[in-house]
Design a protein around this motif. Structure first.
Motif, PDB file in Angstrom:
ATOM      1  N   UNK A  83       0.805  -1.225   0.000  1.00  0.00           N
ATOM      2  CA  UNK A  83       0.000   0.000   0.000  1.00  0.00           C
ATOM      3  C   UNK A  83       0.837   1.273   0.000  1.00  0.00           C
ATOM      4  N   UNK A  84       0.434   2.211  -0.851  1.00  0.00           N
ATOM      5  CA  UNK A  84       1.061   3.531  -0.918  1.00  0.00           C
ATOM      6  C   UNK A  84      -0.024   4.591  -0.930  1.00  0.00           C
ATOM      7  N   UNK A 206     -10.711  11.517  -3.303  1.00  0.00           N
ATOM      8  CA  UNK A 206      -9.759  10.432  -3.045  1.00  0.00           C
ATOM      9  C   UNK A 206     -10.156   9.207  -3.858  1.00  0.00           C
ATOM     10  N   UNK A 207      -9.156   8.630  -4.523  1.00  0.00           N
ATOM     11  CA  UNK A 207      -9.396   7.406  -5.290  1.00  0.00           C
ATOM     12  C   UNK A 207      -8.223   6.448  -5.091  1.00  0.00           C
ATOM     13  N   UNK A 208      -8.537   5.148  -5.003  1.00  0.00           N
ATOM     14  CA  UNK A 208      -7.506   4.128  -4.853  1.00  0.00           C
ATOM     15  C   UNK A 208      -7.457   3.232  -6.077  1.00  0.00           C
ATOM     16  N   UNK A 209      -6.308   3.218  -6.719  1.00  0.00           N
ATOM     17  CA  UNK A 209      -6.091   2.374  -7.889  1.00  0.00           C
ATOM     18  C   UNK A 209      -6.185   0.888  -7.505  1.00  0.00           C
ATOM     19  N   UNK A 245      -3.377  -7.521  -4.576  1.00  0.00           N
ATOM     20  CA  UNK A 245      -3.139  -6.559  -5.652  1.00  0.00           C
ATOM     21  C   UNK A 245      -2.456  -5.308  -5.099  1.00  0.00           C
ATOM     22  N   UNK A 246      -1.823  -4.570  -5.975  1.00  0.00           N
ATOM     23  CA  UNK A 246      -1.210  -3.306  -5.595  1.00  0.00           C
ATOM     24  C   UNK A 246      -2.297  -2.260  -5.374  1.00  0.00           C
ATOM     25  N   UNK A 247      -2.296  -1.631  -4.216  1.00  0.00           N
ATOM     26  CA  UNK A 247      -3.243  -0.569  -3.920  1.00  0.00           C
ATOM     27  C   UNK A 247      -2.483   0.739  -3.707  1.00  0.00           C
ATOM     28  N   UNK A 248      -2.861   1.735  -4.464  1.00  0.00           N
ATOM     29  CA  UNK A 248      -2.248   3.054  -4.334  1.00  0.00           C
ATOM     30  C   UNK A 248      -3.340   4.103  -4.241  1.00  0.00           C
ATOM     31  N   UNK A 249      -3.369   4.820  -3.145  1.00  0.00           N
ATOM     32  CA  UNK A 249      -4.370   5.857  -2.938  1.00  0.00           C
ATOM     33  C   UNK A 249      -3.835   7.205  -3.416  1.00  0.00           C
ATOM     34  N   UNK A 250      -4.676   7.909  -4.176  1.00  0.00           N
ATOM     35  CA  UNK A 250      -4.341   9.242  -4.663  1.00  0.00           C
ATOM     36  C   UNK A 250      -5.288  10.255  -4.023  1.00  0.00           C
ATOM     37  N   UNK A 251      -4.717  11.214  -3.332  1.00  0.00           N
ATOM     38  CA  UNK A 251      -5.493  12.289  -2.718  1.00  0.00           C
ATOM     39  C   UNK A 251      -5.400  13.504  -3.628  1.00  0.00           C
ATOM     40  N   UNK A 298       5.959  -2.909  -9.359  1.00  0.00           N
ATOM     41  CA  UNK A 298       5.976  -1.445  -9.315  1.00  0.00           C
ATOM     42  C   UNK A 298       6.280  -0.960  -7.919  1.00  0.00           C
ATOM     43  N   UNK A 299       7.175   0.000  -7.845  1.00  0.00           N
ATOM     44  CA  UNK A 299       7.483   0.643  -6.575  1.00  0.00           C
ATOM     45  C   UNK A 299       6.613   1.870  -6.361  1.00  0.00           C
ATOM     46  N   UNK A 300       6.440   2.628  -7.435  1.00  0.00           N
ATOM     47  CA  UNK A 300       5.638   3.846  -7.365  1.00  0.00           C
ATOM     48  C   UNK A 300       4.717   3.875  -8.555  1.00  0.00           C
ATOM     49  N   UNK A 301       3.534   4.412  -8.375  1.00  0.00           N
ATOM     50  CA  UNK A 301       2.570   4.551  -9.463  1.00  0.00           C
ATOM     51  C   UNK A 301       2.280   6.028  -9.705  1.00  0.00           C
TER      52      UNK A 301
END
Length: 302
Positions: A83-84, A206-209, A245-251, A298-301
């Motif tokens: 998680x990021x 806020x959305x999480x990929x 799965x990879x979860x990445x939250x974008x604020x 992936x390290x960063x999205x």
């Protein structure tokens, strides 16, 4: 030609996994429920013994308990979903309304609340559906994390005091009837816009990929599930998943208070912002295998 869509995990695949082996797919959603009950139980035990801890903690009675369980959820997010979270700097120091897309299971929101509490020292007060308050054994959990059913007036009052409030306008409807195409199913709800206007605070989208790839709801016979939801307003659509799965939250950037906005115009603006965030950060349709691959590559999205 290879495409991720050609090898996505669809219902037929899931049904076969349901029987052989059963544990892989069906157990993990149960683990999340168990963790929620463990969290609530820990907080209940903490509440019983809080007087013994008052000398060590001079804040509210839930402070230590919240941080303990937040650390557990934060660790789960890092281990299972890599998680990021990006864009924390977009959350202002004062009151703000956080508006988020609701996955089939809002596990990303648990991670968001835990991360913000641990690293920013701020509690996010969620607005929860009323059925949550009827679930046996969840009272301590809801009380500790400040979950409220929320009227416009009570929500606005909380925001005026400089607090953070979170609302998923799509609610249970979006959670249950949404799919891996990531449509925004807010049904022109105006409540969150009325709250922001009443409190004169900014809205933070806020959305999480990949949130729809972590857990999915069955979309077969969707007309039936839609009818059932309209009759009961309860989360009765079966859910499967728990995939790593990879979860990445974008604020997203704040949508500032503007006295010229009406609830209708503000809803339209926030909806458009959310759709743009999804378009920018989420490959569509969502794909479970691709999202699992991202978890380990992936390290960063974005």
């Amino acid at each position: 030609m290879f495409t991720w869509a050609s090898i996505d995990i669809y219902y037929s695949s899931w049904l076969s996994w349901l029987f052989t082996p059963l544990i892989v797919v069906s157990l993990l959603p149960g683990i999340i429920i168990i963790m929620l009950y463990i969290t609530s139980s820990l907080l209940y035990i903490y509440k019983l013994h809080r007087r013994r801890l008052l000398d060590a903690y001079d804040k509210d009675i839930w402070d230590a308990g919240r941080k303990v369980v937040s650390a557990i959820w934060d660790a789960l997010g890092w281990i299972w979903h890599g998680y990021e979270i990006h864009g924390i700097e977009n959350i202002p120091a004062g009151g703000a309304l956080l508006v988020y897309y609701h996955g089939a299971v809002p596990i990303d929101f648990y991670y968001i609340c835990s991360h913000i509490l641990l690293y920013e020292g701020r509690l996010i007060n969620p607005v929860g559906d009323r059925f949550l308050f009827k679930i046996p054994g969840w009272g301590s959990l809801l009380e500790a994390f400040g979950v409220i059913p929320g009227t416009v007036q009570s929500c606005a009052s909380l925001l005026r005091k400089g607090n953070l409030l979170a609302i998923a306008p799509g609610g249970v409807y979006e959670a249950q009837l949404g799919d891996h195409n990531y449509e925004v199913l807010w049904r022109q709800r105006l409540g969150f816009a009325k709250v922001a206007i009443e409190a004169k605070v900014p809205i933070i989208p806020i959305f999480t990929r990949n949130i729809r790839e972590a857990f999915r709801s069955f979309n077969i016979c969707q007309s039936f599930w839609h009818w059932l939801y309209q009759k009961t307003h309860l989360p009765l659509v079966p859910i499967y998943g728990g995939f790593p799965v990879k979860l990445t939250t974008f604020i997203g950037r704040a949508i500032p208070y503007d006295e010229s906005h009406t609830p209708e115009s503000l809803v339209k603006l926030v909806t458009q912002n959310m759709k743009e965030m999804i378009a920018n950060h989420q490959p569509k349709p969502g794909n479970i295998l691709r999202a699992i691959t991202e978890r380990f590559t992936l390290r960063k999205n974005n």
